[in-house]
Design an enzyme around this catalytic site. Sequence first.
Site, PDB file in Angstrom:
ATOM      1  N   TYR A 200      -1.612   0.024  10.283  1.00 21.62           N
ATOM      2  CA  TYR A 200      -1.850  -0.697   9.022  1.00 21.62           C
ATOM      3  C   TYR A 200      -0.623  -0.606   8.102  1.00 21.62           C
ATOM      4  CZ  TYR A 200      -3.577  -1.334   4.261  1.00 21.62           C
ATOM      5  OH  TYR A 200      -3.719  -1.728   2.968  1.00 21.62           O
TER       6      TYR A 200
ATOM      7  N   THR B 120       0.816  -1.219   0.000  1.00 23.23           N
ATOM      8  CA  THR B 120       0.000   0.000   0.000  1.00 23.23           C
ATOM      9  C   THR B 120       0.848   1.268   0.000  1.00 23.23           C
ATOM     10  OG1 THR B 120      -1.460   1.317   1.428  1.00 23.23           O
ATOM     11  CG2 THR B 120      -0.137  -0.311   2.523  1.00 23.23           C
TER      12      THR B 120
END
Length: 339
Positions: free
Chosen positions: A151, A127
Amino acid sequence: MTAADHNFAGRKFIIVGGAGYIGSHVCKMIAKLGGVPITFDNFSAGHKHAVKWGPYVEVDLRDRAATLAAMQAHKSVNTVIHLASSIEVGIGEKHPAEFYDNNVSGALNLLLAMRETEAERLIFSSTCATYGETQNMPLQESQPQIPVSVYGKTKLAIEHMIQSFHKAYGLNYVTLRYFNASGADEGGDIGEEHDPETHLIPNALKAAAGLGGKMKLFGTDYDTPDGTCIRDYIHVNDIARAHILSELAFDNGLQRAELNIGTGQGVSNLEILQTIERVTGHAVPYDLAPRREGDLTRLYADSQRARETIGFVPEHSSIETIIKTAWNFHKRVWNIPDK
Ligand code: UDP
């Protein structure tokens, strides 16, 4: 050669997280090319109804023995596509232990099982959240990775683990750093179905459809032209195609790569709401809300490396196409009649 020209007749892939939003689009595309997508999923977030193009194994990566057994049952498969993870940024801040366990321990168990069964290729879904706050836009892969959220930190830890497995054990990998996955397949049969839904486009479509009241627009005091955050939205089928192109690149000798998967275009949150109003014909009712914790001001990709390394060029990622396809999917799921 483009992805569409390629024939994967009979070639098997393991798709970890194949029942999820991006995973189901990857499975559909592999099957369209003649390949066999074998889904591994624990169905904590994925949906059985989204597994339509191949078999599935119900397995939780946190269970090391079960993960090894699942891999051993499919010993002939050489390519693993790993998309399964906890993704909700806010939940990660409150429950880091669960995030590290599910994402990092799960990935380690998968890598160990791959090593045991001699699966040589991994395509990993990472990501843009691994980069953190930076003023250098567009973001190049070589920029420092200093993630802000739990995350992003878990995804970066996995990136490092994969690099070590490459160096020590010869694992071939492509790490795809997705920007904002969005849109839905043209067929309207699969799309974004998170619970809870935290993403801008589905939440704004829900508000436009008159479901669930007004949405919240988080932060209008950012240092951007209209005060709202800027993101790089990439259509889920473009993301799916990046996986196909990665496999083709392995065939041509690629051994490792970290690649941004984005368009290079930054779009503000307010521009998204305006486009939704234009495309759907419905106003988007919203309340102004304070900044959301962990949000970065602007993120958009430099996509040159992906173009040069695997021939990736987005084809479906205009904001109109993204919103049209997402709306098409949600209208079906929410039973919204055509206007
Ligand atoms: N956002 C918002 N309201 C929502 C969901 C998201 O204002 O209901 C904003 C969010 O604060 C961020 C942008 O939309 O500025 C994109 O957020 P999203 O969760 O879709 O993706 P992220 O970039 O966090 O992965």
